[in-house]
Design a protein around this motif. Structure first.
Motif, PDB file in Angstrom:
ATOM      1  N   GLU A  58       0.821  -1.210   0.000  1.00  0.00           N
ATOM      2  CA  GLU A  58       0.000   0.000   0.000  1.00  0.00           C
ATOM      3  C   GLU A  58       0.855   1.260   0.000  1.00  0.00           C
ATOM      4  O   GLU A  58       0.537   2.239  -0.695  1.00  0.00           O
ATOM      5  CB  GLU A  58      -0.920  -0.019   1.225  1.00  0.00           C
ATOM      6  CG  GLU A  58      -2.072   0.949   1.139  1.00  0.00           C
ATOM      7  CD  GLU A  58      -3.071   0.757   2.261  1.00  0.00           C
ATOM      8  OE1 GLU A  58      -4.071   1.500   2.302  1.00  0.00           O
ATOM      9  OE2 GLU A  58      -2.860  -0.154   3.091  1.00  0.00           O
ATOM     10  N   GLY A  59       1.941   1.255   0.753  1.00  0.00           N
ATOM     11  CA  GLY A  59       2.785   2.436   0.818  1.00  0.00           C
ATOM     12  C   GLY A  59       3.432   2.775  -0.513  1.00  0.00           C
ATOM     13  O   GLY A  59       3.433   3.933  -0.951  1.00  0.00           O
ATOM     14  N   GLN A  61       2.465   1.813  -3.514  1.00  0.00           N
ATOM     15  CA  GLN A  61       1.429   2.148  -4.485  1.00  0.00           C
ATOM     16  C   GLN A  61       0.885   3.558  -4.262  1.00  0.00           C
ATOM     17  O   GLN A  61       0.644   4.290  -5.218  1.00  0.00           O
ATOM     18  CB  GLN A  61       0.279   1.133  -4.397  1.00  0.00           C
ATOM     19  CG  GLN A  61       0.661  -0.291  -4.764  1.00  0.00           C
ATOM     20  CD  GLN A  61       0.617  -0.537  -6.258  1.00  0.00           C
ATOM     21  OE1 GLN A  61      -0.342  -0.185  -6.924  1.00  0.00           O
ATOM     22  NE2 GLN A  61       1.664  -1.146  -6.788  1.00  0.00           N
ATOM     23  N   ASN A  62       0.707   3.958  -3.006  1.00  0.00           N
ATOM     24  CA  ASN A  62       0.121   5.267  -2.711  1.00  0.00           C
ATOM     25  C   ASN A  62       1.099   6.419  -2.902  1.00  0.00           C
ATOM     26  O   ASN A  62       0.694   7.511  -3.316  1.00  0.00           O
ATOM     27  CB  ASN A  62      -0.407   5.297  -1.275  1.00  0.00           C
ATOM     28  CG  ASN A  62      -1.655   4.460  -1.099  1.00  0.00           C
ATOM     29  OD1 ASN A  62      -2.358   4.175  -2.066  1.00  0.00           O
ATOM     30  ND2 ASN A  62      -1.929   4.042   0.131  1.00  0.00           N
ATOM     31  N   LEU A  63       2.367   6.207  -2.587  1.00  0.00           N
ATOM     32  CA  LEU A  63       3.328   7.309  -2.582  1.00  0.00           C
ATOM     33  C   LEU A  63       4.212   7.372  -3.820  1.00  0.00           C
ATOM     34  O   LEU A  63       4.734   8.443  -4.144  1.00  0.00           O
ATOM     35  CB  LEU A  63       4.227   7.219  -1.338  1.00  0.00           C
ATOM     36  CG  LEU A  63       3.532   7.344   0.014  1.00  0.00           C
ATOM     37  CD1 LEU A  63       4.560   7.253   1.136  1.00  0.00           C
ATOM     38  CD2 LEU A  63       2.747   8.647   0.113  1.00  0.00           C
ATOM     39  N   ARG A  66       1.438   3.412  -9.148  1.00  0.00           N
ATOM     40  CA  ARG A  66       0.644   2.191  -9.245  1.00  0.00           C
ATOM     41  C   ARG A  66       0.971   1.415 -10.517  1.00  0.00           C
ATOM     42  O   ARG A  66       0.358   0.378 -10.784  1.00  0.00           O
ATOM     43  CB  ARG A  66      -0.853   2.544  -9.199  1.00  0.00           C
ATOM     44  CG  ARG A  66      -1.267   3.184  -7.876  1.00  0.00           C
ATOM     45  CD  ARG A  66      -2.765   3.386  -7.795  1.00  0.00           C
ATOM     46  NE  ARG A  66      -3.136   4.049  -6.551  1.00  0.00           N
ATOM     47  CZ  ARG A  66      -3.316   3.425  -5.388  1.00  0.00           C
ATOM     48  NH1 ARG A  66      -3.162   2.112  -5.320  1.00  0.00           N
ATOM     49  NH2 ARG A  66      -3.641   4.104  -4.305  1.00  0.00           N
ATOM     50  N   ILE A 315      -4.148   5.238   7.637  1.00  0.00           N
ATOM     51  CA  ILE A 315      -2.988   5.811   6.945  1.00  0.00           C
ATOM     52  C   ILE A 315      -1.700   5.429   7.662  1.00  0.00           C
ATOM     53  O   ILE A 315      -0.714   5.032   7.034  1.00  0.00           O
ATOM     54  CB  ILE A 315      -3.109   7.341   6.854  1.00  0.00           C
ATOM     55  CG1 ILE A 315      -4.355   7.733   6.068  1.00  0.00           C
ATOM     56  CG2 ILE A 315      -1.862   7.955   6.229  1.00  0.00           C
ATOM     57  CD1 ILE A 315      -4.611   9.225   6.010  1.00  0.00           C
ATOM     58  N   TRP A 318       0.430   1.957   7.191  1.00  0.00           N
ATOM     59  CA  TRP A 318       1.374   1.734   6.092  1.00  0.00           C
ATOM     60  C   TRP A 318       2.375   2.876   5.944  1.00  0.00           C
ATOM     61  O   TRP A 318       3.449   2.688   5.380  1.00  0.00           O
ATOM     62  CB  TRP A 318       0.629   1.537   4.766  1.00  0.00           C
ATOM     63  CG  TRP A 318      -0.284   2.657   4.344  1.00  0.00           C
ATOM     64  CD1 TRP A 318      -1.631   2.731   4.518  1.00  0.00           C
ATOM     65  CD2 TRP A 318       0.084   3.865   3.661  1.00  0.00           C
ATOM     66  NE1 TRP A 318      -2.121   3.908   4.001  1.00  0.00           N
ATOM     67  CE2 TRP A 318      -1.105   4.613   3.462  1.00  0.00           C
ATOM     68  CE3 TRP A 318       1.290   4.389   3.206  1.00  0.00           C
ATOM     69  CZ2 TRP A 318      -1.100   5.865   2.831  1.00  0.00           C
ATOM     70  CZ3 TRP A 318       1.286   5.632   2.576  1.00  0.00           C
ATOM     71  CH2 TRP A 318       0.106   6.350   2.388  1.00  0.00           C
ATOM     72  N   LEU A 319       2.045   4.062   6.464  1.00  0.00           N
ATOM     73  CA  LEU A 319       2.937   5.207   6.316  1.00  0.00           C
ATOM     74  C   LEU A 319       4.069   5.199   7.343  1.00  0.00           C
ATOM     75  O   LEU A 319       5.216   5.537   7.024  1.00  0.00           O
ATOM     76  CB  LEU A 319       2.129   6.501   6.422  1.00  0.00           C
ATOM     77  CG  LEU A 319       2.865   7.806   6.113  1.00  0.00           C
ATOM     78  CD1 LEU A 319       3.463   7.766   4.714  1.00  0.00           C
ATOM     79  CD2 LEU A 319       1.926   8.999   6.265  1.00  0.00           C
ATOM     80  N   LYS A 369       1.999  13.906  -3.090  1.00  0.00           N
ATOM     81  CA  LYS A 369       1.189  12.833  -2.497  1.00  0.00           C
ATOM     82  C   LYS A 369       1.494  12.693  -1.007  1.00  0.00           C
ATOM     83  O   LYS A 369       0.574  12.535  -0.189  1.00  0.00           O
ATOM     84  CB  LYS A 369       1.473  11.508  -3.207  1.00  0.00           C
ATOM     85  CG  LYS A 369       1.001  11.445  -4.651  1.00  0.00           C
ATOM     86  CD  LYS A 369       1.365  10.100  -5.277  1.00  0.00           C
ATOM     87  CE  LYS A 369       0.924  10.018  -6.727  1.00  0.00           C
ATOM     88  NZ  LYS A 369       1.322   8.729  -7.359  1.00  0.00           N
ATOM     89  N   THR A 370       2.773  12.751  -0.652  1.00  0.00           N
ATOM     90  CA  THR A 370       3.153  12.612   0.761  1.00  0.00           C
ATOM     91  C   THR A 370       2.601  13.756   1.587  1.00  0.00           C
ATOM     92  O   THR A 370       2.089  13.555   2.697  1.00  0.00           O
ATOM     93  CB  THR A 370       4.684  12.551   0.891  1.00  0.00           C
ATOM     94  OG1 THR A 370       5.201  11.566   0.005  1.00  0.00           O
ATOM     95  CG2 THR A 370       5.091  12.200   2.314  1.00  0.00           C
ATOM     96  N   TYR A 373      -1.112  13.315   2.439  1.00  0.00           N
ATOM     97  CA  TYR A 373      -1.378  12.394   3.557  1.00  0.00           C
ATOM     98  C   TYR A 373      -0.993  13.031   4.893  1.00  0.00           C
ATOM     99  O   TYR A 373      -1.681  12.838   5.906  1.00  0.00           O
ATOM    100  CB  TYR A 373      -0.629  11.080   3.349  1.00  0.00           C
ATOM    101  CG  TYR A 373      -1.262  10.187   2.309  1.00  0.00           C
ATOM    102  CD1 TYR A 373      -2.486   9.583   2.539  1.00  0.00           C
ATOM    103  CD2 TYR A 373      -0.632   9.953   1.081  1.00  0.00           C
ATOM    104  CE1 TYR A 373      -3.082   8.762   1.592  1.00  0.00           C
ATOM    105  CE2 TYR A 373      -1.223   9.137   0.121  1.00  0.00           C
ATOM    106  CZ  TYR A 373      -2.445   8.546   0.374  1.00  0.00           C
ATOM    107  OH  TYR A 373      -3.030   7.749  -0.569  1.00  0.00           O
TER     108      TYR A 373
END
Length: 513
Positions: A58-59, A61-63, A66, A315, A318-319, A369-370, A373
């Motif tokens: 997840e980390g 892919q999100n930051l 993808r 959040i 995974w962060l 993105k970071t 969050y």
């Protein structure tokens, strides 16, 4: 014995004798461990772990991205960068050799990119040679510690020689004899370790093995990543997003995330100065967006503290690990001798487990993105602290409560319990009561605002001679009034929402910072 052949890798030959590695042994060991870590990370088990666990996480892919092809290109580029660092150190050692064939090896390594034909025999021999080198590294690690012990023995012995005490000569002689025997024994142990370790090896002999391992690693990276292994630099899918690593912000953002996680775990007792330190360290973009986001923040219903923590945990789960990896990577080994504590364990790791990958840190994380969050976490943290204060008998949360009627919502701010709460000082309560009259002066500091607020409030103090602002009860033992004074201004949270938020959380200077 192996020898360098610029066309065929591992071949038998005779080495030109040179100088012993000697004190350079610890630097050489440091480099060997880097090569061993890189070799292990390219094993089938670890490449499978990268593709099936790390990249789909997840980390990442999100930051980062993808796009799995893009992630593979980034991972391959990281391995090429590791190999470049490793080979650069080998080049430096080669230039120190007496034999000129080891000089300027960087020219040879540049040609390796054109030779990408896998050789099974090369792989088997490279693994065998690395195992042999790591045996030398383990003895060198032991030598590193024993040399420090020898230095302590020597210092103790010299100090004892210079020590003047009241003991008689016989007793002093006995203690010196014991220290002398220990020192002699330690020197012998160190001599034996030097023979078994890299200390007594010839640098040219080790260079043979290191160069052929580099040759193998060039092929292995290409085999592990295939078409993703390209000379073109890995870029973001849009090509214009700033990465935290290249901007030098990865460690700073990791520290912010860690602070937020700490505040969430200690939400029941968060000192204002702790949150102030967090707010002051926020990125400029987060600071500028925080005020408007706080003002527009709405939830369908008033959430409990556990519910808010659960939202944040979605959040943080995974962060935070990525932030921890970033901090660990920035304090990773690199100085001579650190491998003596950690590096020699490289071959004892279970299959599928390797050293920290750069893609598991904030290095490649997209800056925007970071920050998005982090902003969301800060908003939730603000709401969490407000709700904790409600639970502790403090001020009611500025979020609308579904159980409050419209008159309650815009009516009385302080309940009897809130007014008598030990969580707020006299000055805090008076400042909150006067908030509707208070106008912030641009550019003034929080401490100056607070001082000026106290000055303006002095005439409304309960000990003032003005009867129009005196509380109903004038008992000296009653610190706070148990009933709200009718003349106290009421904060309408629907109208003065931001002003209340600023005063409650003492972040009224965020917008101007």
């Amino acid at each position: 014995m192996t020898n360098l052949n610029l066309s065929s890798g591992f071949t038998s030959g005779v080495t030109t004798k040179g100088n012993k590695i000697s004190i350079l042994a610890f630097e050489v060991a440091n480099t060997i461990v880097k090569g061993a870590n890189l070799m292990q990370s390219l094993s089938k088990e670890n490449i499978r772990h990268l593709k099936e666990v790390v990249l789909p996480s997840e980390g990442v892919q999100n930051l980062i991205s993808r796009d799995m092809d893009e992630l593979l290109r980034i991972a391959a580029a990281d391995k090429r960068e590791e190999l470049k660092i490793f080979s650069g150190e080998v080049v430096r050692f080669g230039n120190r050799c007496k034999d000129p064939q080891w000089h300027n090896l960087d020219r040879y390594f540049e040609k390796l990119g054109t030779e990408l034909t896998p050789q099974k025999q090369l792989k088997e021999e490279a693994e065998m040679v690395m195992q042999q080198l790591m045996t030398f590294v383990q003895y060198t690690a032991e030598l590193y510690h024993e040399l420090h012990a020898l230095d302590r023995f020597d210092q103790d012995y010299r100090r004892k020689l210079q020590e003047e005490d009241n003991s008689n000569a016989t007793q002093r002689g006995d203690s010196l004899a014991i220290l002398r025997a220990e020192l002699k024994s330690q020197k012998k142990h160190v001599r034996n370790l030097k023979k078994k370790s890299l200390w007594s090896k010839i640098l040219e002999e080790v260079m043979e093995k290191l160069v052929d391992i580099i040759h193998f690693l060039y092929l292995e990276i290409h085999q592990a990543f295939g078409s993703s292994d390209t000379d073109k630099p890995a870029k973001d899918s849009q090509g214009n997003h700033k990465k935290l690593g290249s901007a030098g912000l990865a460690l700073h953002y990791a520290n912010i995330i860690t602070q937020i996680d700490t505040l969430v775990s200690r939400s029941s007792s968060v000192p204002p100065n702790t949150r102030d330190a967090l707010y002051q360290g926020l990125p400029p973009n987060v600071k500028s967006a925080l005020r408007s986001r706080l003002q527009s923040f709405q939830v369908k219903e008033e959430l409990t503290v556990p519910q808010i923590k659960a939202e944040m945990e979605k959040i943080l789960q995974w962060l935070v690990p990525i932030a921890a990896n970033t901090t660990k990577a920035h304090h990773g080994f690199g100085w001579v001798g650190e491998w003596a504590n950690t590096g020699s364990e490289v071959n004892r790791k279970p299959a599928g487990q390797t050293d920290l990958l750069r893609i598991e840190t904030l290095h490649h994380a997209d800056k925007d993105k970071t920050e998005a969050y982090i902003l969301e976490l800060v908003i939730w943290l603000h709401h969490l602290v407000s709700q904790v204060r409600v639970g502790n008998g403090g001020i009611r949360s500025p979020v609308k409560s579904p159980i409050c009627s419209p008159t309650q919502k815009t009516g009385q701010l302080f309940t009897q319990k809130a007014c008598s709460s030990p969580m707020l000082t006299v000055e805090d309560q008076q400042m909150l009561r006067d908030v509707s009259k208070r106008k912030l002066t641009p550019g003034i500091s929080k401490s100056q605002e607070f001082d000026s607020a106290k000055t303006r409030l002095s005439k409304h103090h309960r000990l003032s001679k003005s009867s129009s602002h005196s509380p109903i009860s004038e008992s000296k033992n009653d610190i706070f009034s148990t009933r709200r004074v009718p003349s106290v201004p009421v904060i309408d949270f629907d109208i003065d929402r931001m002003k209340a938020l600023d005063v409650i959380d003492r972040v009224d200077t965020i917008g101007s910072s």
